[in-house]
Structure formats: C-alpha cells, structure tokens
Scaffold this motif. Structure first.
Motif, PDB file in Angstrom:
ATOM      1  N   MET A 114       0.838  -1.186   0.000  1.00 25.02           N
ATOM      2  CA  MET A 114       0.000   0.000   0.000  1.00 25.02           C
ATOM      3  C   MET A 114       0.883   1.251   0.000  1.00 25.02           C
ATOM      4  SD  MET A 114      -3.223  -0.856   0.032  1.00 25.02           S
ATOM      5  CE  MET A 114      -4.127   0.513   0.663  1.00 25.02           C
ATOM      6  N   PRO A 115       0.529   2.218  -0.813  1.00 23.40           N
ATOM      7  CA  PRO A 115       1.302   3.469  -0.806  1.00 23.40           C
ATOM      8  C   PRO A 115       1.116   4.213   0.510  1.00 23.40           C
ATOM      9  CG  PRO A 115      -0.604   3.629  -2.274  1.00 23.40           C
ATOM     10  CD  PRO A 115      -0.563   2.223  -1.766  1.00 23.40           C
ATOM     11  N   GLN A 116       2.118   5.007   0.849  1.00 23.47           N
ATOM     12  CA  GLN A 116       2.098   5.802   2.076  1.00 23.47           C
ATOM     13  C   GLN A 116       2.029   7.282   1.716  1.00 23.47           C
ATOM     14  OE1 GLN A 116       2.077   4.410   5.255  1.00 23.47           O
ATOM     15  NE2 GLN A 116       1.726   2.582   4.012  1.00 23.47           N
ATOM     16  N   PRO A 117       1.358   8.097   2.544  1.00 23.05           N
ATOM     17  CA  PRO A 117       1.315   9.536   2.267  1.00 23.05           C
ATOM     18  C   PRO A 117       2.700  10.155   2.414  1.00 23.05           C
ATOM     19  CG  PRO A 117       0.307   9.053   4.394  1.00 23.05           C
ATOM     20  CD  PRO A 117       0.640   7.738   3.757  1.00 23.05           C
ATOM     21  N   THR A 118       3.027  11.081   1.518  1.00 15.64           N
ATOM     22  CA  THR A 118       4.357  11.688   1.538  1.00 15.64           C
ATOM     23  C   THR A 118       4.322  13.198   1.712  1.00 15.64           C
ATOM     24  OG1 THR A 118       4.395  11.979  -0.860  1.00 15.64           O
ATOM     25  CG2 THR A 118       5.249   9.886  -0.007  1.00 15.64           C
ATOM     26  N   GLY A 119       3.144  13.791   1.692  1.00 18.79           N
ATOM     27  CA  GLY A 119       3.044  15.244   1.730  1.00 18.79           C
ATOM     28  C   GLY A 119       3.223  15.835   3.103  1.00 18.79           C
ATOM     29  N   ARG A 120       3.557  17.099   3.085  1.00 16.56           N
ATOM     30  CA  ARG A 120       3.690  17.899   4.299  1.00 16.56           C
ATOM     31  C   ARG A 120       3.044  19.244   4.015  1.00 16.56           C
ATOM     32  NH1 ARG A 120       8.119  17.935   1.257  1.00 16.56           N
ATOM     33  NH2 ARG A 120       9.357  19.824   1.014  1.00 16.56           N
ATOM     34  N   TYR A 155      -1.458  11.290  -8.013  1.00 15.78           N
ATOM     35  CA  TYR A 155      -1.029  11.739  -9.334  1.00 15.78           C
ATOM     36  C   TYR A 155       0.483  11.658  -9.517  1.00 15.78           C
ATOM     37  CZ  TYR A 155      -5.712  13.166 -10.452  1.00 15.78           C
ATOM     38  OH  TYR A 155      -7.053  13.153 -10.701  1.00 15.78           O
ATOM     39  N   LEU A 156       1.237  11.996  -8.493  1.00 12.78           N
ATOM     40  CA  LEU A 156       2.695  11.907  -8.639  1.00 12.78           C
ATOM     41  C   LEU A 156       3.151  10.458  -8.730  1.00 12.78           C
ATOM     42  CD1 LEU A 156       3.844  14.843  -6.362  1.00 12.78           C
ATOM     43  CD2 LEU A 156       3.655  14.794  -8.868  1.00 12.78           C
ATOM     44  N   ASP A 157       2.446   9.546  -8.085  1.00  9.69           N
ATOM     45  CA  ASP A 157       2.749   8.121  -8.268  1.00  9.69           C
ATOM     46  C   ASP A 157       2.351   7.668  -9.676  1.00  9.69           C
ATOM     47  OD1 ASP A 157       3.858   8.049  -5.766  1.00  9.69           O
ATOM     48  OD2 ASP A 157       2.224   6.890  -4.846  1.00  9.69           O
ATOM     49  N   PRO A 166      -1.393   3.350 -10.721  1.00  5.70           N
ATOM     50  CA  PRO A 166      -1.867   2.952  -9.387  1.00  5.70           C
ATOM     51  C   PRO A 166      -3.392   3.044  -9.311  1.00  5.70           C
ATOM     52  CG  PRO A 166      -0.795   5.105  -9.303  1.00  5.70           C
ATOM     53  CD  PRO A 166      -0.611   4.581 -10.690  1.00  5.70           C
ATOM     54  N   ASP A 167      -3.943   2.392  -8.320  1.00  6.86           N
ATOM     55  CA  ASP A 167      -5.390   2.363  -8.104  1.00  6.86           C
ATOM     56  C   ASP A 167      -5.766   3.422  -7.065  1.00  6.86           C
ATOM     57  OD1 ASP A 167      -8.052   1.789  -7.430  1.00  6.86           O
ATOM     58  OD2 ASP A 167      -7.704  -0.371  -7.311  1.00  6.86           O
ATOM     59  N   TRP A 168      -6.666   4.339  -7.436  1.00  4.73           N
ATOM     60  CA  TRP A 168      -7.115   5.403  -6.544  1.00  4.73           C
ATOM     61  C   TRP A 168      -7.598   4.848  -5.210  1.00  4.73           C
ATOM     62  CZ3 TRP A 168      -6.820  10.145  -5.073  1.00  4.73           C
ATOM     63  CH2 TRP A 168      -7.838  10.739  -4.339  1.00  4.73           C
ATOM     64  N   ASN A 169      -8.224   3.695  -5.228  1.00  4.79           N
ATOM     65  CA  ASN A 169      -8.769   3.096  -4.005  1.00  4.79           C
ATOM     66  C   ASN A 169      -7.684   2.731  -2.994  1.00  4.79           C
ATOM     67  OD1 ASN A 169     -11.514   3.276  -4.816  1.00  4.79           O
ATOM     68  ND2 ASN A 169     -11.153   1.533  -6.176  1.00  4.79           N
ATOM     69  N   ALA A 175      -7.669   5.844   2.509  1.00  3.49           N
ATOM     70  CA  ALA A 175      -6.586   5.393   3.401  1.00  3.49           C
ATOM     71  C   ALA A 175      -5.640   6.510   3.830  1.00  3.49           C
ATOM     72  CB  ALA A 175      -5.794   4.270   2.728  1.00  3.49           C
ATOM     73  N   MET A 176      -5.330   7.459   2.956  1.00  2.00           N
ATOM     74  CA  MET A 176      -4.377   8.524   3.267  1.00  2.00           C
ATOM     75  C   MET A 176      -5.026   9.771   3.856  1.00  2.00           C
ATOM     76  SD  MET A 176      -1.723   8.634   0.135  1.00  2.00           S
ATOM     77  CE  MET A 176      -0.709   7.250  -0.323  1.00  2.00           C
ATOM     78  N   LEU A 177      -6.329   9.840   3.824  1.00  2.00           N
ATOM     79  CA  LEU A 177      -7.022  11.071   4.200  1.00  2.00           C
ATOM     80  C   LEU A 177      -6.714  11.499   5.631  1.00  2.00           C
ATOM     81  CD1 LEU A 177      -8.884  13.290   3.252  1.00  2.00           C
ATOM     82  CD2 LEU A 177     -10.822  11.872   3.952  1.00  2.00           C
ATOM     83  N   GLU A 178      -6.659  10.562   6.560  1.00  2.00           N
ATOM     84  CA  GLU A 178      -6.410  10.918   7.961  1.00  2.00           C
ATOM     85  C   GLU A 178      -5.073  11.637   8.133  1.00  2.00           C
ATOM     86  OE1 GLU A 178      -6.301   8.946  12.434  1.00  2.00           O
ATOM     87  OE2 GLU A 178      -6.624   7.652  10.703  1.00  2.00           O
ATOM     88  N   HIS A 179      -4.047  11.200   7.420  1.00  2.00           N
ATOM     89  CA  HIS A 179      -2.732  11.854   7.491  1.00  2.00           C
ATOM     90  C   HIS A 179      -2.864  13.344   7.163  1.00  2.00           C
ATOM     91  CE1 HIS A 179       1.547  12.659   6.745  1.00  2.00           C
ATOM     92  NE2 HIS A 179       1.183  13.179   5.587  1.00  2.00           N
TER      93      HIS A 179
END
Length: 187
Positions: free
Chosen positions: A1-7, A131-133, A145-148, A153-157
């Motif tokens: 699963m991808p992980q959030p990378t933004g700040r 999008y960057l992935d 990648p799959d949007w799902n 999954a990343m929204l809480e971050h």
C-alpha cells in the motif's frame, strides 16, 4: 500500500501541501512530463494553447473524459527548473508550483499546491500523492496505481496535518489579538 508523503508548508501567501519525488533521470526528461502535452497526458492531463503567451487551458483527463477545461495563468516558467501557475477561474483558482533540481544523475521534484481551506481541502494531498505516483508509473512504463489504495486510506494523514496547522494559526492569531488588546489597539 502506498504511504502519504506530503507535508504542509506555510508561506507568505498561504499554506501549501508539498510533496517530493526523486527520479533517476536527467532534469529535461522529468520536465517534459510537465511541459509537453503528450507526456503530461500519460499521467494527469493535457493542455492546449501556447505556454509562451502566459496562458493555456488544461484538463485532468485522469479524472475522466468529461473533465472540464480550466484556464491556467502562468506566473513563472524557468525551464527546466521552475514553474508556477494559477489554475481555474480568477478568485477561485489554485496556486501551484513545481521545482526541479538535478544532482548526480537524479532529479528531485518538489510539487506544491496552495490550500484555500485547511478545514475542507485535506484530500488535495491525497490526490497529489496519487497523481505523482501516476507520474512515476508513466515514466517507468508500469500500470497506473489504483485510486482506491489512496483514498480514503491517506485522508487521515492530511486531515491531521491540516488540523495541526489550523490550530497553530488560530493560536498565533489569538496571541496577536491579546498583545493588541494589552497595548490598547484594536486589530
């Protein structure tokens, strides 16, 4: 699963969601995926018009064939290093920028979008991780990648980041008002 990378980064003109990606590629190759409509279409969208005029029209075809066209006002373009633009209608546009740097055969992309609301736009970060992935997948010739896997999954971050910055901004604003009241001024 991808992980959030933004700040989130506070700048003079607002709060930006900022994401980085590193490519084992020359800077010109990565720049082409932002500046050449056929390359851009491989991962996010397409544009029409002549960028040298300072304006183009863009649509996010990754959102579907019926994605609306948006006006883009180009604020800065220093190929192949910097780009800044307002996307969308005046007064309701999104400010975006990307910077590219190259060192030792690698190009680092820093992408940012200014948030208009810390309470309503946490999903912007999720979208740009996705999008960057997609950009990485397009360059590598891999499936998209799959949007799902990204949402929700990343929204809480991103919601947590927005809450923290919003709390800090409110605390700073309250402190300024307290100082103003103590000095007998109004703010």
């Amino acid at each position: 699963m991808p992980q959030p990378t933004g700040r989130l980064v506070r700048k003079d003109d607002g709060v930006y969601v900022v994401l980085d990606r590193i490519f084992k590629a020359p800077i010109e190759d990565v720049w082409a995926y932002f500046s050449r409509s056929p390359r851009l279409a491989e991962w996010v969208g397409e544009y029409t018009g002549r960028p040298e005029t300072g304006a183009v029209r863009f649509r996010m075809t990754a959102e579907g064939d019926d994605a609306p066209w948006e006006n883009v006002s180009i604020l800065e373009c220093v190929a192949p290093h910097k780009f800044a633009a307002d996307v969308g209608p005046a007064g309701d546009s999104w400010r975006m920028y990307w910077h590219l740097t190259e060192s030792s055969g690698h190009t680092t992309l820093t992408f940012a979008q200014r948030l208009r609301s810390l309470t309503e736009e946490a999903d912007v970060g999720v979208g740009w991780d996705y999008y960057l992935d997609r950009l990485i997948a397009a360059r590598a010739g891999r499936p998209m990648p799959d949007w799902n896997d990204y949402y929700p999954a990343m929204l809480e971050h991103y919601e947590n980041l927005c809450r923290e910055v919003n709390h800090d901004l409110r605390a700073e604003q309250a402190a300024v008002h307290a100082v103003d009241r103590g000095n007998g001024t109004t703010g």
